[in-house]
Design an enzyme around this catalytic site. Structure first.
Site, short mmCIF file in Angstrom:
data_model
loop_
_atom_site.label_atom_id
_atom_site.label_comp_id
_atom_site.label_asym_id
_atom_site.label_seq_id
_atom_site.Cartn_x
_atom_site.Cartn_y
_atom_site.Cartn_z
N PRO A 86 23.10 77.85 -9.09
CA PRO A 86 24.26 78.98 -8.94
C PRO A 86 25.70 78.76 -7.94
O PRO A 86 25.99 79.58 -8.56
CB PRO A 86 22.96 79.74 -8.27
CG PRO A 86 21.59 79.58 -7.77
CD PRO A 86 21.78 77.69 -7.55
N GLU A 113 14.79 76.18 -2.03
CA GLU A 113 15.51 76.79 -2.04
C GLU A 113 17.20 76.05 -2.35
O GLU A 113 17.94 76.11 -1.81
CB GLU A 113 15.73 76.29 -0.36
CG GLU A 113 15.49 77.06 0.58
CD GLU A 113 15.57 79.30 0.05
OE1 GLU A 113 16.98 79.29 0.08
OE2 GLU A 113 14.49 80.18 -0.78
N ARG A 150 22.20 73.97 -30.80
CA ARG A 150 23.00 74.31 -32.05
C ARG A 150 24.14 73.56 -32.81
O ARG A 150 25.00 74.22 -33.61
CB ARG A 150 22.86 75.49 -32.40
CG ARG A 150 23.75 76.82 -31.55
CD ARG A 150 23.61 77.98 -30.70
NE ARG A 150 24.14 79.30 -32.23
CZ ARG A 150 24.88 79.37 -32.09
NH1 ARG A 150 26.15 78.32 -31.87
NH2 ARG A 150 25.68 80.06 -33.61
N ASP A 164 31.26 83.25 -34.49
CA ASP A 164 30.54 83.23 -33.59
C ASP A 164 31.08 84.02 -32.28
O ASP A 164 32.68 83.20 -32.61
CB ASP A 164 29.46 82.02 -32.76
CG ASP A 164 28.71 81.37 -33.43
OD1 ASP A 164 28.32 82.04 -34.28
OD2 ASP A 164 28.48 80.42 -32.96
N1 ADE Z 1 18.95 77.46 -10.48
C1 ADE Z 1 19.17 78.52 -10.00
N2 ADE Z 1 19.47 79.76 -10.51
C2 ADE Z 1 20.78 78.89 -10.93
C3 ADE Z 1 21.50 79.70 -12.34
N3 ADE Z 1 22.15 80.23 -11.82
N4 ADE Z 1 22.55 78.74 -12.62
C4 ADE Z 1 21.82 77.49 -12.70
N5 ADE Z 1 20.47 77.12 -11.88
C5 ADE Z 1 20.21 78.05 -10.78
#
Ligand code: ADE
Length: 242
Positions: A86, A113, A150, A164
């Site tokens: 994230p 984590e 794709r 697209d």
């Molecule tokens: N792993 C956990 N959350 C994630 C996210 N938002 N994007 C990519 N990998 C992740």
């Protein structure tokens, strides 16, 4: 192109590789897709891949040794290693195009984590699917692989992605198919006219309308040519009359 997903859950991808367009791309040899299990690279009796965080706190952290040994075993000069977290840079259609050019893409899935920070020294790029937290990188690896596959030459007709959403900085225009009327809802007349120029113009206008209403942030990043500016003016006047 080859995609290798490094994961603790290779079975997660079983359906992905045996379904629809992805299966066809693999069967046709356009794409090679494989999964590597970090646990194969553990050196202890219990096959540990994670440990508690230094300094305390909740959850478990993926350890350097199995992840880095895994990377060292599979990467080559032609590989690009992408860590999924994230905290990464947001994944966009432009990222998909960039990654689709790579010979060997390695996607690193986290779990628990997250990764020991030192693993980042072995990574070329860190990518996030969006501002939310998944239980692991596997769904992100699947989404990213799908978006890339794709785009690989010959996987789908190139005409199918030219229009697209996001390809020209706008959302895609509305699509219809037969019947021309369903439950009182009609296909716009212009699409049945066979008049290519009018259809092109209608699609551009509806693309602008959808983008204005759903994703005005995309318009802020893009300039409009004279025709688009004129159509946008019409849309705003139509909105005012509502
Ligand atoms: N792993 C956990 N959350 C994630 C996210 N938002 N994007 C990519 N990998 C992740």
């Amino acid at each position: 192109m080859k995609i290798t997903v490094c994961t603790l859950f290779p079975e997660y991808f079983d359906r992905f590789v045996t379904t629809s367009i992805i299966k066809r791309a693999i069967d046709a040899g356009k794409i090679e897709f494989n999964c590597v299990d970090y646990r194969t690279f553990t050196t202890d009796k219990h096959h540990h891949v994670d440990d508690t965080p230094c300094g305390g706190g909740a959850g478990m952290v993926l350890m350097c040794q199995p992840i880095i040994d895994c990377l060292k075993a599979i990467r080559s000069e032609n590989s690009l290693v992408v860590m999924l977290t994230p905290q990464g840079q947001p994944f966009h259609q432009s990222t998909a195009h960039q990654l689709a050019k790579v010979d060997h893409l390695i996607l690193l899935c986290g779990h628990y984590e997250g990764f020991d920070e030192r693993i980042r020294s072995y990574v070329d790029k860190e990518v996030s699917l969006g501002d939310f937290v998944l239980t692991g990188g596997e769904p992100a690896a699947m989404v990213i692989s799908d978006a890339i596959i794709r785009l690989v030459d010959g996987v789908i007709l190139s005409d199918s992605h030219e229009d697209d959403s996001f390809e020209n900085g706008l959302l895609e225009y509305p699509q219809y198919t037969r019947p021309v009327e369903y439950d009182g809802l009609k296909v716009p007349e212009v699409l049945l006219s066979g008049h290519h120029e009018n259809i092109r113009k209608w699609r551009l206008k509806e693309s602008l309308r959808k983008t204005l209403h759903q994703r005005p942030d995309l318009l802020a990043k893009r300039s409009l040519n004279r025709e688009e500016a004129q159509l946008m003016e019409e849309i705003k006047q139509e909105d005012e009359k509502k």
